[in-house]
Design a protein around this motif. Structure first.
Motif, PDB file in Angstrom:
ATOM      1  N   TYR A  84       0.813  -1.224   0.000  1.00 38.91           N
ATOM      2  CA  TYR A  84       0.000   0.000   0.000  1.00 38.91           C
ATOM      3  C   TYR A  84       0.849   1.278   0.000  1.00 38.91           C
ATOM      4  O   TYR A  84       0.302   2.376   0.114  1.00 38.91           O
TER       5      TYR A  84
ATOM      6  N   VAL B 179       2.896   0.870   8.124  1.00 38.13           N
ATOM      7  CA  VAL B 179       2.327   1.603   9.256  1.00 38.13           C
ATOM      8  C   VAL B 179       2.973   1.138  10.569  1.00 38.13           C
ATOM      9  O   VAL B 179       3.709   0.156  10.602  1.00 38.13           O
TER      10      VAL B 179
ATOM     11  N   CYS C 123      -3.214   3.257  12.125  1.00 39.32           N
ATOM     12  CA  CYS C 123      -4.168   2.359  11.470  1.00 39.32           C
ATOM     13  C   CYS C 123      -5.489   2.478  12.228  1.00 39.32           C
ATOM     14  O   CYS C 123      -5.500   2.454  13.463  1.00 39.32           O
ATOM     15  N   SER C 124      -6.595   2.600  11.504  1.00 34.53           N
ATOM     16  CA  SER C 124      -7.888   2.773  12.182  1.00 34.53           C
ATOM     17  C   SER C 124      -8.258   1.533  12.994  1.00 34.53           C
ATOM     18  O   SER C 124      -8.962   1.641  14.005  1.00 34.53           O
ATOM     19  N   LEU C 125      -7.790   0.369  12.573  1.00 30.77           N
ATOM     20  CA  LEU C 125      -8.089  -0.847  13.347  1.00 30.77           C
ATOM     21  C   LEU C 125      -7.362  -0.808  14.689  1.00 30.77           C
ATOM     22  O   LEU C 125      -7.924  -1.145  15.729  1.00 30.77           O
TER      23      LEU C 125
ATOM     24  N   ASN D 112      -3.105  -6.152  12.876  1.00 29.93           N
ATOM     25  CA  ASN D 112      -3.352  -4.699  12.839  1.00 29.93           C
ATOM     26  C   ASN D 112      -3.804  -4.208  14.219  1.00 29.93           C
ATOM     27  O   ASN D 112      -4.962  -3.849  14.434  1.00 29.93           O
TER      28      ASN D 112
ATOM     29  N   CYS E 146     -11.692  -1.127   9.181  1.00 26.86           N
ATOM     30  CA  CYS E 146     -10.689  -0.365   8.429  1.00 26.86           C
ATOM     31  C   CYS E 146     -11.423   0.729   7.674  1.00 26.86           C
ATOM     32  O   CYS E 146     -12.312   0.432   6.854  1.00 26.86           O
TER      33      CYS E 146
ATOM     34  N   VAL F 128     -10.510   2.414   5.279  1.00 20.86           N
ATOM     35  CA  VAL F 128     -10.221   2.391   3.841  1.00 20.86           C
ATOM     36  C   VAL F 128     -11.138   1.378   3.140  1.00 20.86           C
ATOM     37  O   VAL F 128     -11.833   1.705   2.169  1.00 20.86           O
ATOM     38  N   HIS F 129     -11.182   0.153   3.660  1.00 18.60           N
ATOM     39  CA  HIS F 129     -11.962  -0.901   3.001  1.00 18.60           C
ATOM     40  C   HIS F 129     -13.465  -0.716   3.189  1.00 18.60           C
ATOM     41  O   HIS F 129     -14.250  -1.345   2.495  1.00 18.60           O
TER      42      HIS F 129
ATOM     43  N   GLU G 233     -11.027  -7.308   4.702  1.00 21.52           N
ATOM     44  CA  GLU G 233     -11.407  -6.174   5.554  1.00 21.52           C
ATOM     45  C   GLU G 233     -12.622  -5.434   4.980  1.00 21.52           C
ATOM     46  O   GLU G 233     -13.162  -4.533   5.622  1.00 21.52           O
TER      47      GLU G 233
ATOM     48  N   CYS H 248      -5.055   4.611   1.584  1.00 18.37           N
ATOM     49  CA  CYS H 248      -4.906   4.601   3.048  1.00 18.37           C
ATOM     50  C   CYS H 248      -4.193   5.888   3.477  1.00 18.37           C
ATOM     51  O   CYS H 248      -3.036   6.104   3.110  1.00 18.37           O
TER      52      CYS H 248
ATOM     53  N   TYR I  26      -2.979   6.727   6.254  1.00 18.17           N
ATOM     54  CA  TYR I  26      -1.835   6.481   7.157  1.00 18.17           C
ATOM     55  C   TYR I  26      -0.603   6.073   6.341  1.00 18.17           C
ATOM     56  O   TYR I  26       0.489   6.593   6.542  1.00 18.17           O
ATOM     57  N   MET I  27      -0.818   5.134   5.434  1.00 15.90           N
ATOM     58  CA  MET I  27       0.301   4.693   4.576  1.00 15.90           C
ATOM     59  C   MET I  27       0.853   5.878   3.784  1.00 15.90           C
ATOM     60  O   MET I  27       2.052   5.976   3.545  1.00 15.90           O
TER      61      MET I  27
HETATM   62 FE1  SF4 Z   1      -5.091   0.084   8.665  1.00 14.79          FE
HETATM   63 FE2  SF4 Z   1      -4.685   1.412   6.365  1.00 14.79          FE
HETATM   64 FE3  SF4 Z   1      -4.620  -1.297   6.394  1.00 14.79          FE
HETATM   65 FE4  SF4 Z   1      -6.924   0.021   6.743  1.00 14.79          FE
HETATM   66  S1  SF4 Z   1      -5.634   0.030   4.885  1.00 14.79           S
HETATM   67  S2  SF4 Z   1      -6.194  -1.713   7.935  1.00 14.79           S
HETATM   68  S3  SF4 Z   1      -6.278   1.841   7.894  1.00 14.79           S
HETATM   69  S4  SF4 Z   1      -3.200   0.094   7.443  1.00 14.79           S
END
Ligand code: SF4
Ligand code: 13P
Length: 334
Positions: free
Chosen positions: A40, A75, A100-102, A128, A186, A188-189, A214, A280, A282-283
């Motif tokens: 990512y 991350v 990471c939101s998780l 995560n 997550c 993002v997903h 996810e 994402c 964060y990434m």
């Molecule tokens: Fe965490 Fe980003 Fe992966 Fe979603 S895509 S689980 S926010 S690292």
């Protein structure tokens, strides 16, 4: 603006004068560093990395490397895993705010309370999460290893699964278990749109849809293949179809395009009809500039308190042992 009034602007101007690729390569040699990157990450980071992989592959690489420094382009929880498994190494993360939101959904105190409320359950925890949550867990899993690990547990074993409720629900469906799920997601997903995906499928009826677990069930129900990033990449490369729809973070498409430039890979859309919202955030905080600075200054460095590290290592080692060998990505051509 005067550089004295804007010191960051000054650093940026200095960095702009550098050939970042050359400088990163020089520092990598000088410091005996290995650069690990998740799928990512932005393409430039994937291209400069020694190794690009999914969470499980990256954990294995971090555990076995001979380098003195691990520059982790991913991350924070991933860089923490590297430190937990290789404590003698210096682990740097280009941006410490790459969370990471998780992980955020599962604070260690709340997780410990959840565990105390279910003393007859073991805890299977998605990688995560923070090092502190790993330390409270029995076995860590990644999306590529979870099913295999669950199937090694006795059928009547009661299990808590945290923090991703969508991955947990999918695993329950796959394995016939009834794991108790933590309520994390997550961000993002969760953004893929069923309506927009149906429109895309109508436009490309032969294109397989590949989704990360996810994603919510409504998206997974439309997928031909569900799996971790490594599995999605493998499927995309080996599918005989010339067009493939990808329902995970779109930077993974970079690897697909590199390895199969003759095919078309389309990111699954969000509600606005494009996939930009599924990057994402964060990434995205990691950049070539920050990787250069991290290698130059050996900072920001990842530290895990030793008591937490030792307990987290137990649950991570169980994962590495139970996951066994992983099928490498192979391209058979079509
Ligand atoms: Fe965490 Fe980003 Fe992966 Fe979603 S895509 S689980 S926010 S690292
Ligand atoms: P993978 O283990 O499939 O690479 O997943 C990592 C992740 O953060 C997915 O959002």
């Amino acid at each position: 603006m005067d550089a004295r009034l804007n010191p960051l602007g000054g650093i940026k101007a200095n960095l702009a004068a550098l050939d970042l690729k050359d400088e990163i390569n020089r520092l990598r040699r000088e410091k005996n560093a290995v650069i690990l990157a998740h799928y990512y990450q932005e393409p430039a980071l994937q291209d400069i990395a020694d190794f690009v992989g999914d969470s499980l592959d990256l954990s294995r690489k971090a555990a076995e490397t001979n380098a003195d420094v691990i520059a982790f382009c991913g991350v924070k929880f991933m860089a923490e895993v590297a430190k937990i498994l290789s404590p003698q190494k210096t682990v740097v993360l280009p941006d410490l705010k790459a969370g990471c939101s998780l992980e955020d959904s599962c604070p260690p105190e709340a997780f410990a309370k959840f565990r105390r409320a279910h003393p007859d359950h073991i805890s299977l925890t998605y990688i995560n999460c923070s090092a502190a949550v790993k330390a409270e867990s029995d076995i860590i899993v990644t999306s590529s290893s979870a099913e295999k690990i669950i199937n090694q547990l006795p059928a009547d074993q009661k299990i808590l699964f945290a923090p991703d409720k969508h991955l947990g629900a999918w695993l329950n469906r796959k394995t016939g278990r009834d794991m108790l799920l933590w309520d994390g997601t997550c961000i993002v997903h969760e953004k893929f749109s069923v309506v927009e995906l149906l429109k895309l499928k109508a436009q490309y009826p032969a294109a397989p849809v590949l989704a990360h677990p996810e994603c919510p069930a409504a998206i997974l129900d439309l997928a031909h293949y569900i799996g971790a990033t490594s599995g999605i990449l493998n499927y995309a490369l080996n599918s005989p179809e010339p067009v493939v729809i990808v329902a995970t973070e779109p930077n993974i498409i970079h690897q697909m395009q590199l390895k199969a430039p003759h095919k078309t890979f389309i990111g699954a859309p969000g509600a606005d009809g494009n996939c930009g919202c599924n990057m994402c955030p964060y990434m995205a905080l990691n950049t070539m500039e920050k990787l250069y600075l991290a290698l130059r200054d050996l900072s920001p460095v990842i530290e895990v308190p030793e008591d937490v590290r030792l307990r987290a290592k137990v649950s991570l080692d169980r994962m590495l042992e139970m996951a066994g060998a992983v099928t490498p990505v192979r391209v058979t051509g079509d």
